[in-house]
Every structure is written in C-alpha cells, then in structure tokens.
Design a protein around this motif. Structure first.
Motif: not given
Length: 334
Positions: A275-280, A289-297, A309-313
């Motif tokens: 799903p689309q994140f609030p910004t870039s 182990d490949g079970s999590k993906l961290a995304v910096a928005s 939008p404010k910065d989020e992880i």
C-alpha cells in the motif's frame, strides 16, 4: 507482530537517510537521519522499540552495524566516520570520529569476511576502515561523487556507483585499482545500488524510474537487462532504494511515488506492491532472516521545499508470496 504493516514509534524529526538491520539479530534496526541522530530500535518491543538515540555533531547520511550488535559506524555530512557504542540495543554514546573524508559520507557497508567497513564519500573517494581499531586501511580514488556502494559476497567485491554514472568493481582486499570499470546501463543519475545475496551481480536504480540488473562475469553479460518502474502515467519518479531478500534473492524497490514494489528478478516479474506510503520511500532494508522489511517514508525534496508528511519508519511483516520467486514457465511445445 499484530499487523502486516506498522509504523515505529519515536521516528526521526527530519529526513531519514538510511535504515540498516543487524546481521545476526532480526529485531535490531539502525536509522540515520538529517536530524543529527542515529537511532537504534528493538522491534521485538513494538510498544516502545527505541532503545538508543545517539546525537551526532552533524547530519547523519549512513549507518551500519560493524561486526556485532555493540558497535555501529556512522557517516556524516561533515565527512566524519564515527564509531558509536550501541551495546546490543541497550543504549550507547555519541562516539568519536576515527577518520574523515573531505566531504559528506553518503554510504557505509560492513564486510563481514574482512571485518572492515567501506565508506563512500562525495569527495570522490572510497575508504576502508577497521572499526575496532579506528585505523584507515586503504583509500581508492573514483571518478565522481559516491552516490551508492555495496559489498558482494565471495569473492568479496566492493561495487561503487558515482555521480557521473560510473560503476566500479573492486576486490575488497585491495583498493589500488578496480577489477572492472563500467558505465551504468541507465542513462540518468544513479540513486541506489545493491548486490545479489549470492554475489554474482547487482541491481542499480536511477532518478528516472528505472532499475538495471547486471552481472560481474563477462559470460553473463547477455543476461543483463533494465526495466521501468515507479511511474504513474507520464510522471516518472526516482527509485531511491533497493533491498534484496537474503534467502530468495528477490528484491524490493522504493520510489518517490510512495510505493514499494517486490520483484522476481530471475523471471522479470513483479510479485506485489505494498500500500502507498504517505510520501517518498527514502530507504529500505530486509532483516537478516527476511521476515521484516523496514521502510523509511521520508520526503526527498524532489519538488523542492514544501509542506510534506512527517518522517516515519514502517516495518512490514513479509509474507511468503511476496518474496518467493515465481516458477519458470514450461517450455513452448515444438
């Protein structure tokens, strides 16, 4: 983890420059930021994951764990390469610079085989550092500011992407001369570069909504290809981030359109889109182990200064169908 996607409490207050997981602890995440801090999160404590917020003298452009969960290395806009004590996610200190470049340090990657950290700088050099002793082991001059850098496994190579669209491949044990010099397959400025988990090639992305998949071996050059992504109609977005799944070799791309796509590079297919994140999407990282993906928005200023939008992880709980390669189609009947 209660939901497939959740945002991490206590994110940075300014742009997120890098997210990086521990090589051995699937819950320890580092985040560097333009707010002059390096944060360490323990995702095994989702209600209060922030275990260390380490202030630095200037904006932080990169960070990585260095051989264990007690030590991280930070690269800053002032050119310094600093070691900071994280103490396995139990806190730490600001650390001290054990060396510097003449301009900002954009990239840091730890080489587990050699026990060293490689830094890529806007001063057109790559540095090799022993993070325990703080000694600079070697320096390489490269043709352009370093915009992207990664380390490939066995035999260990350092792959560097520069501002002038050069791609250089070094033997990690010696930086005196590159093994290969290439021009990027992409016609526009390099944004990110990541090596395959198996060590036989790499993917590189650009500001012009494209990703190229390339191989080190001369005999494999016929297999390289590039594809378009992160486009909406005629609007083309930079591909800011790449991350390979450690087990399956599939990979994620993050763009300034706010989307993360997951790809099966071997079969040239998109597996899914988050799903689309609030910004870039500014940075991505799979855990060990490949079970999590961290995304910096985090807004990347593609459209200049504006309200955003404010910065989020965010942390996404990876589902098997999102990262498992598709079966190859059966051969056509004669």
């Amino acid at each position: 983890m209660a939901t497939p996607l959740y945002n991490v409490p206590d994110p940075p207050s300014d742009g997120v420059s890098c997210v990086s997981f521990s090589a051995s602890n699937p819950d320890l995440l580092l985040c560097s930021s333009w707010d002059t801090t390096v944060r360490c999160y323990d995702l095994g404590r989702p209600a209060s994951p922030l275990v260390a917020s380490l202030p630095q003298p200037s904006a932080c452009l990169a960070a990585c764990f260095a051989g264990g969960d007690d030590l991280a290395v930070v690269g800053s806009v002032d050119g310094a390469v600093r070691a900071v004590r994280v103490d396995g996610g139990r806190g730490g200190g600001a650390g001290a610079a054990f060396g510097s470049h003449d301009a900002g340090v954009r990239c840091l990657r730890y080489d587990g085989e050699g026990g060293v950290v490689f830094s890529g700088s806007w001063d057109r050099t790559v540095g090799c550092w022993d993070p325990r002793s703080g000694q600079r082991e070697a320096t390489a001059q490269v043709p352009g500011k370093v915009f992207a850098l990664d380390v490939a496994a066995g035999p260990t190579r350092v792959v560097v992407g520069t501002s002038d669209r050069h791609v250089l491949v070094f033997d990690a044990r010696r930086l005196d001369a590159p093994l290969q010099r290439r021009e990027s397959s992409l016609k526009h400025q390099t944004r990110c570069l990541r090596c395959f988990p198996g060590g036989d090639g790499f993917a590189v992305s650009s500001i012009e909504g494209r990703v190229a998949v390339e191989y080190f071996a001369d005999e494999a050059q016929g297999r390289k290809y590039a594809f378009k992504c992160h486009r909406v109609g005629k609007v083309v977005y930079p591909v800011n981030a790449l991350a390979f799944h450690p087990a399956h070799g599939t990979f994620a791309t993050g763009g300034s359109d706010g989307f993360v796509n997951l790809w099966d590079g071997a079969h040239k297919k998109r597996l899914c889109q988050l799903p689309q994140f609030p910004t870039s999407v500014a940075a991505l990282a799979f855990n060990c182990d490949g079970s999590k993906l961290a995304v910096a928005s985090s807004y990347c200023f593609e459209e200049g200064e504006k309200d955003h939008p404010k910065d989020e992880i965010y942390v996404h709980a990876v589902q098997p169908h999102e990262v498992t390669p598709k079966a190859a189609p059966p051969p056509a009947k004669a």
